[in-house]
Design a protein around this motif. Structure first.
Motif, PDB file in Angstrom:
ATOM      1  N   GLU A 102       0.899  -1.254   0.221  1.00  0.00           N
ATOM      2  CA  GLU A 102      -0.091  -0.017   0.043  1.00  0.00           C
ATOM      3  C   GLU A 102       0.990   1.279  -0.016  1.00  0.00           C
ATOM      4  N   LEU A 103       0.379   2.399  -0.681  1.00  0.00           N
ATOM      5  CA  LEU A 103       1.254   3.501  -0.568  1.00  0.00           C
ATOM      6  C   LEU A 103       1.152   4.156   0.779  1.00  0.00           C
ATOM      7  N   LEU A 104       0.206   4.048   1.678  1.00  0.00           N
ATOM      8  CA  LEU A 104       0.278   4.351   2.809  1.00  0.00           C
ATOM      9  C   LEU A 104      -0.586   3.415   3.618  1.00  0.00           C
ATOM     10  N   LEU A 105      -0.250   3.441   4.807  1.00  0.00           N
ATOM     11  CA  LEU A 105      -1.031   2.798   6.064  1.00  0.00           C
ATOM     12  C   LEU A 105      -2.137   3.506   6.358  1.00  0.00           C
ATOM     13  N   PRO A 106      -3.204   3.222   6.888  1.00  0.00           N
ATOM     14  CA  PRO A 106      -4.247   4.038   7.579  1.00  0.00           C
ATOM     15  C   PRO A 106      -3.474   5.113   8.497  1.00  0.00           C
ATOM     16  N   PHE A 107      -4.061   6.240   8.563  1.00  0.00           N
ATOM     17  CA  PHE A 107      -3.642   7.390   9.615  1.00  0.00           C
ATOM     18  C   PHE A 107      -4.271   7.105  10.957  1.00  0.00           C
ATOM     19  N   ARG A 108      -3.570   7.130  11.929  1.00  0.00           N
ATOM     20  CA  ARG A 108      -4.034   7.353  13.361  1.00  0.00           C
ATOM     21  C   ARG A 108      -4.380   8.594  13.746  1.00  0.00           C
ATOM     22  N   HIS A 109      -5.259   8.957  14.377  1.00  0.00           N
ATOM     23  CA  HIS A 109      -5.934  10.186  14.753  1.00  0.00           C
ATOM     24  C   HIS A 109      -5.036  11.099  15.802  1.00  0.00           C
ATOM     25  N   GLY A 110      -3.920  10.346  16.285  1.00  0.00           N
ATOM     26  CA  GLY A 110      -3.228  11.143  17.587  1.00  0.00           C
ATOM     27  C   GLY A 110      -2.882  12.433  17.123  1.00  0.00           C
ATOM     28  N   PRO A 111      -1.885  12.378  15.765  1.00  0.00           N
ATOM     29  CA  PRO A 111      -1.269  13.476  15.347  1.00  0.00           C
ATOM     30  C   PRO A 111      -2.259  14.912  15.208  1.00  0.00           C
ATOM     31  N   PHE A 112      -3.485  14.442  14.594  1.00  0.00           N
ATOM     32  CA  PHE A 112      -4.467  15.453  14.006  1.00  0.00           C
ATOM     33  C   PHE A 112      -5.240  15.936  15.441  1.00  0.00           C
ATOM     34  N   ARG A 113      -5.555  14.964  16.477  1.00  0.00           N
ATOM     35  CA  ARG A 113      -6.240  15.439  17.614  1.00  0.00           C
ATOM     36  C   ARG A 113      -4.992  16.352  18.097  1.00  0.00           C
ATOM     37  N   LEU A 114      -3.630  16.314  18.316  1.00  0.00           N
ATOM     38  CA  LEU A 114      -2.735  17.273  18.845  1.00  0.00           C
ATOM     39  C   LEU A 114      -2.941  18.607  18.462  1.00  0.00           C
ATOM     40  N   ALA A 115      -3.047  18.396  16.900  1.00  0.00           N
ATOM     41  CA  ALA A 115      -3.146  19.703  15.952  1.00  0.00           C
ATOM     42  C   ALA A 115      -4.309  20.405  16.312  1.00  0.00           C
ATOM     43  N   ILE A 116      -5.417  19.864  16.460  1.00  0.00           N
ATOM     44  CA  ILE A 116      -6.649  20.663  16.904  1.00  0.00           C
ATOM     45  C   ILE A 116      -6.510  21.231  18.340  1.00  0.00           C
ATOM     46  N   GLU A 117      -6.091  20.400  19.223  1.00  0.00           N
ATOM     47  CA  GLU A 117      -5.991  20.807  20.529  1.00  0.00           C
ATOM     48  C   GLU A 117      -5.080  21.947  20.787  1.00  0.00           C
ATOM     49  N   SER A 118      -3.946  22.037  20.097  1.00  0.00           N
ATOM     50  CA  SER A 118      -3.102  22.852  20.369  1.00  0.00           C
ATOM     51  C   SER A 118      -3.278  24.050  19.226  1.00  0.00           C
ATOM     52  N   GLN A 119      -4.257  23.959  18.350  1.00  0.00           N
ATOM     53  CA  GLN A 119      -4.394  24.971  17.517  1.00  0.00           C
ATOM     54  C   GLN A 119      -3.096  25.068  16.690  1.00  0.00           C
ATOM     55  N   ILE A 120      -2.312  24.150  16.432  1.00  0.00           N
ATOM     56  CA  ILE A 120      -1.036  24.365  15.430  1.00  0.00           C
ATOM     57  C   ILE A 120      -1.318  23.625  13.968  1.00  0.00           C
ATOM     58  N   SER A 121      -0.953  24.259  13.080  1.00  0.00           N
ATOM     59  CA  SER A 121      -1.000  23.871  11.466  1.00  0.00           C
ATOM     60  C   SER A 121      -0.223  22.690  11.347  1.00  0.00           C
ATOM     61  N   VAL A 122      -0.967  21.999  10.428  1.00  0.00           N
ATOM     62  CA  VAL A 122      -0.202  20.439  10.153  1.00  0.00           C
ATOM     63  C   VAL A 122       0.446  20.721   8.935  1.00  0.00           C
ATOM     64  N   ILE A 123       1.874  20.227   8.720  1.00  0.00           N
ATOM     65  CA  ILE A 123       2.476  20.283   7.196  1.00  0.00           C
ATOM     66  C   ILE A 123       2.722  18.917   6.881  1.00  0.00           C
ATOM     67  N   PRO A 124       2.127  18.383   5.844  1.00  0.00           N
ATOM     68  CA  PRO A 124       2.700  17.142   5.548  1.00  0.00           C
ATOM     69  C   PRO A 124       3.959  17.080   4.599  1.00  0.00           C
ATOM     70  N   VAL A 125       4.815  16.159   4.896  1.00  0.00           N
ATOM     71  CA  VAL A 125       6.095  15.919   4.173  1.00  0.00           C
ATOM     72  C   VAL A 125       6.029  14.500   3.414  1.00  0.00           C
ATOM     73  N   VAL A 126       6.352  14.367   2.235  1.00  0.00           N
ATOM     74  CA  VAL A 126       6.236  13.136   1.571  1.00  0.00           C
ATOM     75  C   VAL A 126       7.823  12.621   1.320  1.00  0.00           C
ATOM     76  N   ILE A 127       8.200  11.827   1.978  1.00  0.00           N
ATOM     77  CA  ILE A 127       9.769  11.167   1.690  1.00  0.00           C
ATOM     78  C   ILE A 127       9.533   9.926   0.417  1.00  0.00           C
ATOM     79  N   HIS A 128      10.134  10.447  -0.632  1.00  0.00           N
ATOM     80  CA  HIS A 128      10.009   9.409  -1.765  1.00  0.00           C
ATOM     81  C   HIS A 128      11.345   8.774  -2.136  1.00  0.00           C
ATOM     82  N   ASN A 129      11.151   7.550  -2.670  1.00  0.00           N
ATOM     83  CA  ASN A 129      12.317   6.725  -3.128  1.00  0.00           C
ATOM     84  C   ASN A 129      13.258   6.058  -1.854  1.00  0.00           C
TER      85      ASN A 129
END
Length: 246
Positions: free
Chosen positions: A162-189
């Protein structure tokens, strides 16, 4: 047979050149953090020196794209895909900010690497809800102090097709509770240089791509699934695009 032997020898050489520069730079990476968290810029400068030395001596090079889009004066929650142990080298080249990462407790037991990286990592036993809660609390403290956080939302190394495994909610819960933006980073190769399920390496280039910032201002706990899904789709689409262009 000869090809396999050469790859074993090369992988052994890579292991040596991973550890030796780390030992050389350890005082310069650790001492600033022992003095003050505000000196973490010095630490990350020498972490990048370690990665560059590893690349020069092994032929495994790391290139970060779109790094200038990151506002280094702000803290963010960076989320990455995790396909290889080479991600550890790709991260400081991909992200220009100083970071504290969330990592599996097992990694802290790796000689040298575990001791050194414990200075800028929060180790968590993923099988323990109490450990996960404590890790989240520590990361909130880091964010409140103005330092960015790095989390792999897949929760483990992706050894599947699979290209990605299912995401857990933890990082996004942390972002909302902290009101801190998320920046996705894709590592390739990285998975091509270290095949999934194997420790053997080959030379090449690992590319990393910083994707657009995802604001969370005004979002609540009810928005966690939608935020998780949005970031998952962003990263998956980028991986599909990169796979199609190579």
């Amino acid at each position: 047979m000869l090809k396999n032997l050469v790859q074993y020898i090369y992988t052994g050489w890579c292991g040596i050149m991973f550890v030796i520069p780390m030992i050389i730079f350890t005082p310069l990476m650790v001492i600033p953090l022992l003095i003050s968290r505000k000196l973490d810029g010095i630490t990350f400068f020498f972490i990048r020196c370690w990665v560059y030395m590893f690349g020069i001596t092994t032929g495994i090079w790391f290139i970060g794209h779109h790094k200038k889009s990151v506002d280094r004066k702000r803290s963010f929650i960076f989320v990455i895909n995790h396909t290889s142990f080479l991600d550890a080298c790709a991260i400081p080249i991909a992200i220009p900010s100083s970071l504290v990462g969330l990592g599996k407790k097992e990694l802290s037991k790796i000689p040298v690497f575990g001791w050194v990286t414990s200075r800028w990592a929060v180790w968590v036993d993923r099988s323990s809800p109490e450990s996960r809660r404590e890790g989240s609390r520590k990361l909130k403290e880091v964010l409140n102090g103005g330092t960015s956080v790095l989390i792999a939302p897949e929760g483990t190394r992706n050894n599947t097709d699979e290209l990605l495994l299912p995401f857990r909610h933890g990082p996004f819960r942390l972002a909302i509770e902290s009101q801190i933006s998320v920046i996705p980073v894709v590592i390739h190769n990285a998975s091509k240089l270290m095949r999934r399920g194997s420790l053997l390496l080959k030379p090449g280039v690992v590319h990393s791509y910083v994707l657009p910032e995802v604001p969370v201002t005004g979002l609540t706990e009810d928005d966690i699934p939608a935020l998780t899904d949005r970031v998952f789709k962003m990263m998956k689409e980028k991986i599909v695009e990169l796979n199609g262009s190579h």
